[in-house]
Scaffold this motif. Structure first.
Motif, PDB file in Angstrom:
ATOM      1  N   PHE A 265       0.837  -1.185   0.000  1.00  0.00           N
ATOM      2  CA  PHE A 265       0.000   0.000   0.000  1.00  0.00           C
ATOM      3  C   PHE A 265       0.880   1.245   0.000  1.00  0.00           C
ATOM      4  CE2 PHE A 265      -2.565  -3.322   1.791  1.00  0.00           C
ATOM      5  CZ  PHE A 265      -3.872  -3.044   1.415  1.00  0.00           C
ATOM      6  N   ASP A 266       0.342   2.337  -0.539  1.00  0.00           N
ATOM      7  CA  ASP A 266       0.951   3.645  -0.318  1.00  0.00           C
ATOM      8  C   ASP A 266       0.509   4.139   1.043  1.00  0.00           C
ATOM      9  OD1 ASP A 266       0.685   4.773  -3.720  1.00  0.00           O
ATOM     10  OD2 ASP A 266       2.466   4.171  -2.615  1.00  0.00           O
ATOM     11  N   PRO A 267       1.398   4.724   1.835  1.00  0.00           N
ATOM     12  CA  PRO A 267       0.958   5.291   3.123  1.00  0.00           C
ATOM     13  C   PRO A 267       0.021   6.461   2.883  1.00  0.00           C
ATOM     14  CG  PRO A 267       3.213   5.935   2.649  1.00  0.00           C
ATOM     15  CD  PRO A 267       2.832   4.937   1.603  1.00  0.00           C
ATOM     16  N   ALA A 268      -0.878   6.677   3.819  1.00  0.00           N
ATOM     17  CA  ALA A 268      -1.782   7.824   3.709  1.00  0.00           C
ATOM     18  C   ALA A 268      -0.967   9.109   3.738  1.00  0.00           C
ATOM     19  CB  ALA A 268      -2.784   7.815   4.858  1.00  0.00           C
ATOM     20  N   PRO A 269      -1.255  10.059   2.858  1.00  0.00           N
ATOM     21  CA  PRO A 269      -0.461  11.297   2.824  1.00  0.00           C
ATOM     22  C   PRO A 269      -0.640  12.107   4.102  1.00  0.00           C
ATOM     23  CG  PRO A 269      -2.400  11.480   1.416  1.00  0.00           C
ATOM     24  CD  PRO A 269      -2.335  10.047   1.856  1.00  0.00           C
ATOM     25  N   ALA A 270       0.412  12.755   4.515  1.00  0.00           N
ATOM     26  CA  ALA A 270       0.375  13.631   5.694  1.00  0.00           C
ATOM     27  C   ALA A 270       0.616  15.061   5.234  1.00  0.00           C
ATOM     28  CB  ALA A 270       1.425  13.207   6.712  1.00  0.00           C
ATOM     29  N   ASP A 271      -0.156  15.981   5.750  1.00  0.00           N
ATOM     30  CA  ASP A 271      -0.082  17.371   5.306  1.00  0.00           C
ATOM     31  C   ASP A 271       1.114  18.115   5.886  1.00  0.00           C
ATOM     32  OD1 ASP A 271      -2.433  16.976   3.890  1.00  0.00           O
ATOM     33  OD2 ASP A 271      -3.687  17.598   5.596  1.00  0.00           O
ATOM     34  N   ASP A 272       1.642  17.624   7.014  1.00  0.00           N
ATOM     35  CA  ASP A 272       2.649  18.400   7.732  1.00  0.00           C
ATOM     36  C   ASP A 272       4.065  17.896   7.509  1.00  0.00           C
ATOM     37  OD1 ASP A 272       2.151  16.030   8.965  1.00  0.00           O
ATOM     38  OD2 ASP A 272       2.286  16.807  11.010  1.00  0.00           O
ATOM     39  N   VAL A 273       4.314  17.150   6.422  1.00  0.00           N
ATOM     40  CA  VAL A 273       5.670  16.662   6.166  1.00  0.00           C
ATOM     41  C   VAL A 273       6.192  17.290   4.888  1.00  0.00           C
ATOM     42  CG1 VAL A 273       5.252  14.486   7.344  1.00  0.00           C
ATOM     43  CG2 VAL A 273       4.870  14.621   4.890  1.00  0.00           C
ATOM     44  N   ARG A 415       6.413  10.252   1.014  1.00  0.00           N
ATOM     45  CA  ARG A 415       5.774   8.986   1.403  1.00  0.00           C
ATOM     46  C   ARG A 415       6.479   8.374   2.606  1.00  0.00           C
ATOM     47  NH1 ARG A 415       4.990   8.241  -4.291  1.00  0.00           N
ATOM     48  NH2 ARG A 415       6.978   7.121  -4.464  1.00  0.00           N
ATOM     49  N   LEU A 416       7.809   8.389   2.590  1.00  0.00           N
ATOM     50  CA  LEU A 416       8.540   7.833   3.735  1.00  0.00           C
ATOM     51  C   LEU A 416       8.260   8.639   5.000  1.00  0.00           C
ATOM     52  CD1 LEU A 416      10.541   5.894   5.013  1.00  0.00           C
ATOM     53  CD2 LEU A 416      12.407   7.357   4.187  1.00  0.00           C
ATOM     54  N   LEU A 417       8.260   9.962   4.884  1.00  0.00           N
ATOM     55  CA  LEU A 417       8.043  10.800   6.061  1.00  0.00           C
ATOM     56  C   LEU A 417       6.601  10.752   6.543  1.00  0.00           C
ATOM     57  CD1 LEU A 417      10.181  13.909   5.026  1.00  0.00           C
ATOM     58  CD2 LEU A 417      10.794  12.094   6.634  1.00  0.00           C
ATOM     59  N   SER A 418       5.673  10.263   5.691  1.00  0.00           N
ATOM     60  CA  SER A 418       4.264  10.148   6.092  1.00  0.00           C
ATOM     61  C   SER A 418       3.986   8.898   6.913  1.00  0.00           C
ATOM     62  CB  SER A 418       3.365  10.130   4.849  1.00  0.00           C
ATOM     63  OG  SER A 418       3.433  11.356   4.157  1.00  0.00           O
ATOM     64  N   ILE A 419       4.908   7.939   6.898  1.00  0.00           N
ATOM     65  CA  ILE A 419       4.689   6.689   7.626  1.00  0.00           C
ATOM     66  C   ILE A 419       4.804   6.942   9.127  1.00  0.00           C
ATOM     67  CG2 ILE A 419       5.576   4.356   8.035  1.00  0.00           C
ATOM     68  CD1 ILE A 419       6.544   4.313   5.151  1.00  0.00           C
TER      69      ILE A 419
END
Length: 547
Positions: A265-273, A415-419
């Protein structure tokens, strides 16, 4: 707090869900007492992170002594809420034992030489690693339980009714867990579990849920399907890129074939990264540049073992024409061809949310994965980076940050920083999928998987020696397929770590890793080149053939 039936013979909790043995279905009283004990522990602050870490290192005997003291303490704090029959049984179990005043005191007494009886079966058991892995431990200054102690007392329970229920009545445990609770016991249970209704709520929310899996936390609990044409499996009602893998049962000395499912899966996107744009660590790059090099023939060299006939003819022609030139007429073989493929596997499970010296373990792990990926990408090494967590054997999730065929772009870095940390650690399945991915997608002569995690392995039905041995078998299986495995941790690992000493290091950051690269990564690659792929006595069909 949800309740779940389990095949285990002993009741327990992961700090969020209470697990009740199915064998208690015909013994309502013991099942009720078990739920009261486990719920009281959760609501009274007994699952403190600092205490559980020390219990995890102390062994099961100390954990059970701590359980005995904490059940007495936590139930004493809410004594006015509990049925008299339960309090009578609790008094018999803990006769002449002084209740502790706080979890820290219970820990100190559990580790002392004080004589304490073994807790009865309806206390359940305490598994610190399970609570830590689930990310449900409370902070050291948690004041859980104060609200309960200060709550209004419940109506005095009817002792006669409670005794009638205990003697010969048909088991009502399932009804109690799936319908409104109106008995004195039920009212107490609702208070303890935090599921009581307030006036005016109506009928909505009456049911106490019986759940099959816990809901995870963090960004990584939700994700989008990874597109692609790779083999797909059905997971949670969706077709996802992934595969089924075996699992080694050390107790039966055999594999459970196609026992686990791993989906990407792709990790869910995070707005603050946002990627920082920092340059890779130069010392780490220099160390990594020497890895996985293959012999390559260089032509037109000033020295070498063989003549380069084309260069010799060119030189002769140049001299005859009166131009002359340097005699670059040899061929030389040097190890300069980069034939290395590396998969970075980041442990994104709940246990990594703990803190070490004031720093979040997972944040340090993710930074290390980021730095290693950046350095390898700068060197032109084929690199892939994934995170992973699990929620049972049929739901092991690979979180895609970067594949072998895409650049280390800002999107991949986000993507890595959203995990974020979530779920449990079914490490054997994760290593098997990582092995399969690097073996089938890297397209290189030398292949390496770097696991960055805390070394704690735990999932539903996956703990203790069973989990440790399966993880070790997965590492051996990788070597049999020609894939080297190395482990990195940013904090000390458990005493029963899955890692052989030569294949694991504890490093805080890229600077500490650089001087270890040659021994750790280079040593792993050297050892796997000498491994006989047919030497595993119990290998699964998946070892040599892949999935």
């Amino acid at each position: 707090m949800p309740l779940e039936f389990t095949q285990s013979t002993v009741g327990s909790s992961d700090g969020s869900t209470i697990f009740i043995p199915v064998g208690l279905d015909q013994d309502c009283v013991e099942a009720r007492y078990l739920v009261i004990c486990q719920a009281s522990l959760q609501r009274s602050g007994a699952y403190r992170k600092d205490v559980l870490r020390k219990l995890n290192r102390g062994g099961s005997d100390i954990a059970q002594r701590y359980l005995m003291l904490e059940v007495l303490r936590s139930c004493a704090a809410v004594e006015q809420m509990l049925p008299r029959s339960f309090l009578a049984a609790l008094h018999d179990a803990g006769a002449e034992i002084r209740p502790s005043a706080a979890p820290a005191e219970s820990l100190s007494r559990a580790r002392s030489t004080e004589r304490l009886p073994a807790p009865p079966s309806w206390f359940g058991e305490l598994t610190p690693s399970r609570i830590l892995s689930a990310g449900n431990a409370s902070a050291a200054d948690d004041s859980s339980g104060k609200d309960l102690a200060e709550s209004a007392s419940l109506p005095e329970p009817d002792e006669e009714e409670d005794d009638d229920t205990a003697s010969g009545e048909r088991s009502r445990i399932m009804e109690l867990f799936s319908a409104p609770l109106r008995s004195p016991f039920g009212e107490a249970l609702q208070k303890l579990l935090g599921m009581g209704r307030s006036p005016g709520d109506g009928t909505a929310g009456d049911e106490v849920p019986v759940v099959g899996a816990r809901r995870g936390r963090g960004n990584s609990t939700k994700g989008r399907l990874v597109p692609g044409s790779d083999a797909r499996i059905e997971m949670a009602g969706e077709l996802v890129v992934g595969a089924a893998y075996p699992e080694w049962d050390t107790h039966r000395r055999t594999y459970h074939e196609e026992w686990t499912l791993v989906g990407e899966f792709d990790p869910a996107p995070a707005d603050d990264v946002e990627p920082t744009g920092a340059q890779p660590n130069r010392a780490l790059m220099r160390a990594l540049a020497r890895l996985g090099l293959a012999w390559e023939t260089h032509r037109a060299e000033p020295m070498g073992d063989n003549l380069d006939l084309s260069a010799l003819v060119d030189l002769h022609t140049s001299v005859a024409a009166g131009h002359g030139g340097e005699a670059l007429v040899y061929t030389a073989a040097r190890r300069t061809s980069q034939r290395l493929g590396v998969l970075i596997l980041l442990d994104a499970t709940g246990s990594t949310a703990e803190t070490a010296d004031g720093e979040m373990v997972f944040a340090a792990q993710r930074n290390l994965a980021f730095d290693v990926t950046s350095a390898l990408d700068q060197l032109g090494v084929r690199t892939a980076t994934y995170g992973f967590y699990s929620q049972g054997r049929r739901n092991v999730r690979f979180l895609h940050a970067k594949s072998f065929d895409e650049p280390w772009s800002a999107a991949a870095q986000r993507r890595l920083l959203s995990i974020g940390p979530s779920g449990f650690t079914r490490l054997g399945a994760a290593i098997r999928h990582a092995t399969n991915v690097v073996a089938t997608r890297a397209g290189t002569d030398h292949q390496l998987v770097v696991v960055i995690g805390d070394g704690v392995v735990f999932d539903h039905g996956y703990e203790g020696r069973y989990a440790t041995e399966d993880s070790r078998f997965a590492i051996e299986e990788a070597a049999l397929r020609g894939v080297a495995i190395a482990g990195l941790s940013v904090s000390p690992t458990p005493d029963d770590s899955i890692w052989p000493l030569a294949q694991h290091r504890v490093v805080r950051d890229a600077a500490e890793l650089a001087p270890q690269v040659r021994d750790l990564f280079g040593g792993a690659l050297s050892r796997v080149r000498g491994t006989q792929r047919t030497g595993h006595p119990q290998r699964s069909v998946h070892v040599s053939a892949g999935i």
